[in-house]
Design a protein around this motif. Structure first.
Motif, PDB file in Angstrom:
ATOM      1  N   GLY A 165      85.652  74.335  35.168  1.00 16.02           N
ATOM      2  CA  GLY A 165      86.889  75.085  36.034  1.00 16.02           C
ATOM      3  C   GLY A 165      88.182  74.174  36.127  1.00 16.02           C
ATOM      4  O   GLY A 165      88.359  73.168  35.831  1.00 16.02           O
ATOM      5  N   CYS A 166      88.656  74.472  37.578  1.00 19.25           N
ATOM      6  CA  CYS A 166      89.945  73.522  37.410  1.00 19.25           C
ATOM      7  C   CYS A 166      89.936  72.615  37.728  1.00 19.25           C
ATOM      8  O   CYS A 166      90.473  71.540  37.952  1.00 19.25           O
ATOM      9  N   THR A 167      88.606  71.765  38.538  1.00 20.06           N
ATOM     10  CA  THR A 167      88.441  70.581  38.910  1.00 20.06           C
ATOM     11  C   THR A 167      88.143  69.861  37.496  1.00 20.06           C
ATOM     12  O   THR A 167      88.767  68.411  38.270  1.00 20.06           O
ATOM     13  N   ASP A 168      88.043  70.242  36.575  1.00 21.27           N
ATOM     14  CA  ASP A 168      87.831  69.717  35.374  1.00 21.27           C
ATOM     15  C   ASP A 168      89.218  69.248  35.121  1.00 21.27           C
ATOM     16  O   ASP A 168      89.195  68.224  34.123  1.00 21.27           O
ATOM     17  N   ASN A 175      93.607  61.572  34.238  1.00 25.41           N
ATOM     18  CA  ASN A 175      92.931  60.502  33.158  1.00 25.41           C
ATOM     19  C   ASN A 175      94.178  60.572  32.292  1.00 25.41           C
ATOM     20  O   ASN A 175      94.840  59.479  31.550  1.00 25.41           O
ATOM     21  N   SER A 176      95.107  61.316  32.025  1.00 26.22           N
ATOM     22  CA  SER A 176      96.379  60.876  30.789  1.00 26.22           C
ATOM     23  C   SER A 176      97.041  60.847  32.036  1.00 26.22           C
ATOM     24  O   SER A 176      98.453  59.673  31.574  1.00 26.22           O
ATOM     25  N   LEU A 177      97.522  60.114  32.766  1.00 24.39           N
ATOM     26  CA  LEU A 177      98.798  60.141  34.013  1.00 24.39           C
ATOM     27  C   LEU A 177      98.459  59.228  34.224  1.00 24.39           C
ATOM     28  O   LEU A 177      99.691  58.128  35.202  1.00 24.39           O
ATOM     29  N   ALA A 178      96.830  58.515  35.020  1.00 25.40           N
ATOM     30  CA  ALA A 178      97.234  57.994  36.065  1.00 25.40           C
ATOM     31  C   ALA A 178      97.260  56.426  35.899  1.00 25.40           C
ATOM     32  O   ALA A 178      97.991  55.218  36.690  1.00 25.40           O
ATOM     33  N   LYS A 179      97.190  56.048  35.029  1.00 26.91           N
ATOM     34  CA  LYS A 179      97.356  54.259  34.197  1.00 26.91           C
ATOM     35  C   LYS A 179      98.978  53.882  33.880  1.00 26.91           C
ATOM     36  O   LYS A 179     100.210  55.159  34.259  1.00 26.91           O
ATOM     37  N   VAL A 453      83.510  64.457  38.410  1.00 25.14           N
ATOM     38  CA  VAL A 453      83.062  64.125  37.175  1.00 25.14           C
ATOM     39  C   VAL A 453      83.313  64.859  35.938  1.00 25.14           C
ATOM     40  O   VAL A 453      82.944  65.667  36.150  1.00 25.14           O
ATOM     41  N   LYS A 454      84.434  64.186  35.307  1.00 30.41           N
ATOM     42  CA  LYS A 454      85.355  65.387  34.145  1.00 30.41           C
ATOM     43  C   LYS A 454      83.464  65.933  33.284  1.00 30.41           C
ATOM     44  O   LYS A 454      83.210  65.183  32.866  1.00 30.41           O
ATOM     45  N   ILE A 455      83.882  67.161  33.029  1.00 29.33           N
ATOM     46  CA  ILE A 455      82.785  67.425  32.223  1.00 29.33           C
ATOM     47  C   ILE A 455      83.291  66.425  30.229  1.00 29.33           C
ATOM     48  O   ILE A 455      84.307  66.674  30.175  1.00 29.33           O
ATOM     49  N   LYS A 456      81.978  66.491  29.468  1.00 22.41           N
ATOM     50  CA  LYS A 456      83.110  65.570  28.611  1.00 22.41           C
ATOM     51  C   LYS A 456      83.355  66.945  27.651  1.00 22.41           C
ATOM     52  O   LYS A 456      83.129  68.375  27.522  1.00 22.41           O
ATOM     53  N   GLY A 457      84.478  66.300  26.191  1.00 22.18           N
ATOM     54  CA  GLY A 457      84.907  67.365  25.945  1.00 22.18           C
ATOM     55  C   GLY A 457      84.418  68.016  25.269  1.00 22.18           C
ATOM     56  O   GLY A 457      84.498  69.354  24.397  1.00 22.18           O
ATOM     57  N   ASN A 458      83.610  67.676  24.152  1.00 19.11           N
ATOM     58  CA  ASN A 458      82.740  68.389  23.393  1.00 19.11           C
ATOM     59  C   ASN A 458      81.614  69.091  23.626  1.00 19.11           C
ATOM     60  O   ASN A 458      80.650  69.841  22.779  1.00 19.11           O
ATOM     61  N   PHE A 466      72.767  69.785  24.645  1.00 24.96           N
ATOM     62  CA  PHE A 466      73.463  69.269  26.058  1.00 24.96           C
ATOM     63  C   PHE A 466      72.651  70.027  26.887  1.00 24.96           C
ATOM     64  O   PHE A 466      73.122  69.855  28.042  1.00 24.96           O
ATOM     65  N   GLU A 467      71.327  70.875  27.005  1.00 27.51           N
ATOM     66  CA  GLU A 467      70.868  71.292  28.000  1.00 27.51           C
ATOM     67  C   GLU A 467      70.675  70.424  28.870  1.00 27.51           C
ATOM     68  O   GLU A 467      71.001  71.566  30.022  1.00 27.51           O
ATOM     69  N   GLU A 468      70.258  69.324  28.806  1.00 29.90           N
ATOM     70  CA  GLU A 468      70.135  68.559  30.550  1.00 29.90           C
ATOM     71  C   GLU A 468      70.698  68.407  30.854  1.00 29.90           C
ATOM     72  O   GLU A 468      70.574  67.728  31.951  1.00 29.90           O
ATOM     73  N   TYR A 469      72.251  67.559  29.640  1.00 24.03           N
ATOM     74  CA  TYR A 469      73.559  67.217  30.481  1.00 24.03           C
ATOM     75  C   TYR A 469      73.970  68.468  31.356  1.00 24.03           C
ATOM     76  O   TYR A 469      74.425  67.917  33.077  1.00 24.03           O
ATOM     77  N   PHE A 470      74.136  69.775  31.092  1.00 21.76           N
ATOM     78  CA  PHE A 470      74.339  70.856  31.781  1.00 21.76           C
ATOM     79  C   PHE A 470      73.222  71.057  33.329  1.00 21.76           C
ATOM     80  O   PHE A 470      73.308  71.127  33.924  1.00 21.76           O
ATOM     81  N   GLU A 471      72.336  70.620  33.526  1.00 20.92           N
ATOM     82  CA  GLU A 471      71.036  71.115  33.997  1.00 20.92           C
ATOM     83  C   GLU A 471      71.205  69.710  35.347  1.00 20.92           C
ATOM     84  O   GLU A 471      71.425  70.244  36.591  1.00 20.92           O
ATOM     85  N   LYS A 472      71.654  68.685  34.662  1.00 22.51           N
ATOM     86  CA  LYS A 472      71.549  67.818  36.039  1.00 22.51           C
ATOM     87  C   LYS A 472      73.442  67.850  36.524  1.00 22.51           C
ATOM     88  O   LYS A 472      73.004  67.805  38.316  1.00 22.51           O
ATOM     89  N   ARG A 473      74.606  68.374  35.782  1.00 20.71           N
ATOM     90  CA  ARG A 473      75.251  68.539  36.404  1.00 20.71           C
ATOM     91  C   ARG A 473      75.440  69.712  37.509  1.00 20.71           C
ATOM     92  O   ARG A 473      75.453  69.904  38.240  1.00 20.71           O
ATOM     93  N   GLU A 474      74.393  70.963  37.039  1.00 20.31           N
ATOM     94  CA  GLU A 474      74.531  71.775  37.992  1.00 20.31           C
ATOM     95  C   GLU A 474      73.913  71.591  38.736  1.00 20.31           C
ATOM     96  O   GLU A 474      74.219  71.832  40.571  1.00 20.31           O
TER      97      GLU A 474
END
Length: 552
Positions: A165-168, A175-179, A453-458, A466-474
């Motif tokens: 979504g937009c938050t990601d 991440n690209s501009l802050a440093k 916390v941004k989603i992993k790019g891949n 990635f099933e467990e990863y998305f269950e935890k995020r949701e």
């Protein structure tokens, strides 16, 4: 009755379907299993197997049932008919559609119904409304296409994709501009009439889906004010599969930039892409790099797809000047990057609240609160991941002024203290709270600011790894969102976030109902042991079939 029977020439019943008796757990399991197999076959390079599995999925009873369910119960346009003026709004109609209307053989798409909705710049956005049958067919083939589309998508594409979504997108901008060493220049890109101009030949040649069905939806034509016209380009906004087709058309932009602007020892161009649908930004070390090298490359990339950049919305900006993206303003102040709600977004929201209050001049206080609360909560939740605390206070002050004027208009001859006592309460050390009771109040300033916390790019939501990863995020996302919902939060946590009827996760998008295991008219109470959280349709199923939830 919601039963539909298919008969042979000898009038022998073959299939009897009762919509409320469908085993939704099994349907979701079958579809997920097929989607996982599609991903595995694609990763192994077995494209013939991918096509075969897609065919199995689009012909399966389970996928057809879920397609009908989504367009009739979960889709926002479920009450908007197409040119045939048909709605599937009863269990019988849904069962009939499931059995008789979702067949590839002999399928012919109806023309789209053209409607127009206002845009923020005063113009109108054209939408094409398909019929219920076409929507369900698009949803069916979308389920077969989406796993592959997610696998080949750009890592930093976030619009109209599962679990993103937009938050990601905003977090990736950070991440690209802050440093301190980050790039200082940004190309703000916007594609002119993206959905309406996409080249059909490119879509048909580069979409891993059934070409015959795609052609039906792309070439179906439209009816505008009673006049029929052909559709020779574009994927109509309003179609369920259109966002995926648009994403597939634009995928490859990130790989193109990485290929042409690789970091090297003497010079690192720092070219990064963040895209949300047809809006995107590209970072670069210098203005000349973006103007003379990146922009021409993007123009050439889009031209192949029948698209072009919008001259009025495409700019090259320095980070110290700041820019607006997805309702946020991104800018560096004395070398520190701050992301805040944009002035335009704040104005649009306050105008919407003002119009809502004006249109409810004679409404009861509790009804006004019930109308405003979802708007305010939704806007605050969207902006709570950025630097918004000061903005929340200012917006709260503006809304208070609107509400105070609403109160004074209702009682022009009453003193201010009388009005205050009539409409406002005090909760602990906080006064002037516009509330009908302590549980019905409007309060934005207390919305906590949290880091997203941004989603992993891949990460692919259809890939089993990635099933467990998305269950935890949701689970984490939902837990934070319903923190102030009291009993609902507790019930949802006790169920591990899953609906006991269909086994699927209850999310903000799916919505929920609280069900009393023992009905209140039979002596049931509002205690936690007598409550269970269900999807809205699952709740209707429980009452229709009189399912006993005490054993759940």
């Amino acid at each position: 009755m919601s039963e539909v029977v298919i008969k042979t020439k000898r009038a022998t019943p073959l299939i009897v379907v009762d919509w409320h008796s469908i085993n939704w757990k099994n349907c979701h399991y079958v579809v997920k299993n097929l989607q996982s197999r599609i991903i595995k076959a694609y990763q192994e390079g077995r494209l013939g197997k991918v096509k075969a599995l897609q065919g199995i999925l689009t012909h399966s009873f389970s996928a057809k049932a879920i397609a009908v369910k989504r367009v009739t119960e979960l889709n926002t346009g479920k009450k908007t008919p197409g040119v045939d003026k048909e709605l599937w709004d009863t269990p019988t109609k849904k069962a009939d559609a499931l059995l008789n209307k979702l067949n590839r053989s002999g399928y012919k798409a109806f023309p789209l119904k053209r409607v127009y909705i206002p845009k923020s710049n005063g113009k109108k956005r054209p939408l094409g409304i398909p019929t219920m049958r076409d929507r369900a067919m698009q949803m069916l083939y979308q389920m077969a296409l989406d796993p592959v589309a997610e696998e080949i998508a750009d890592n930093n594409s976030y619009g109209f994709r599962q679990k993103r979504g937009c938050t990601d997108a905003i977090e990736q901008c950070f991440n690209s501009l802050a440093k301190i060493s980050s790039t200082q220049w940004i190309l703000e890109g916007d594609i002119k009439s993206c959905f309406d101009k996409i080249n059909h030949d490119f879509v048909l040649a580069n979409t891993p889906s059934d070409t015959k069905m795609l052609k039906e939806w792309l070439k179906c034509g439209l009816i505008d004010k009673g006049m029929y016209s052909l559709t020779t380009e574009g994927t109509p906004q309003g179609g369920i599969i259109s966002p995926t087709l648009a994403n597939l058309t634009l995928d490859g932009m990130e790989d193109l930039l990485k290929k042409n602007f690789k970091p090297s020892k003497p010079f690192n161009p720092k070219v990064n892409l963040v895209r949300y649908a047809d809006d995107f930004i590209i970072t670069g070390t210098t203005k000349e790099l973006l103007e003379n090298e990146v922009k021409p490359l993007i123009i050439s990339f889009l031209k192949e797809r029948g698209l072009e950049l919008s001259a009025e919305k495409t700019h090259i900006t320095h980070i110290n000047e700041g820019f607006d993206f997805l309702g946020q303003n991104i800018r560096k102040y004395n070398g520190k990057l701050l992301i805040k709600p944009s002035k335009k977004n704040i104005k649009t929201f306050l105008d919407k609240v003002r119009e809502m209050i004006k249109s409810n001049k004679t409404a009861k206080q509790e009804n006004l609160i019930q109308t405003l609360n979802p708007m305010i909560r939704g806007w605050a939740n969207y902006h709570r991941y950025v630097v918004s605390k000061e903005t929340f206070s200012k917006v709260k002050s503006e809304i208070f002024k609107m509400i105070w004027n609403w109160c004074k208009r209702r009682h022009p001859n009453k003193p201010k203290l009388w009005i205050k006592d009539r409409y406002f309460i005090r909760v602990k050390n906080k006064d002037w709270i516009f509330a009908f009771n302590i549980n019905q109040q409007i309060n934005m300033a207390d919305t906590p600011i949290v880091r997203h916390v941004k989603i992993k790019g891949n990460a692919n939501p259809y890939d089993p790894q990635f099933e467990e990863y998305f269950e935890k995020r949701e689970f984490t996302k939902m837990r934070k969102s319903i923190k102030g919902y009291g009993r609902l939060a507790t019930v949802w946590m006790c169920q591990d976030g899953k609906c006991p009827i269909c086994g699927e996760i209850i999310t903000l998008e799916s919505q929920w109902h609280l069900h009393h295991i023992i009905p209140k008219h039979l002596g049931g109470t509002d205690t936690l042991d007598n409550l269970v959280s269900l999807h809205p349709n699952c709740h209707r199923l429980v009452h229709s079939k009189k399912i006993d939830m005490s054993a759940s």
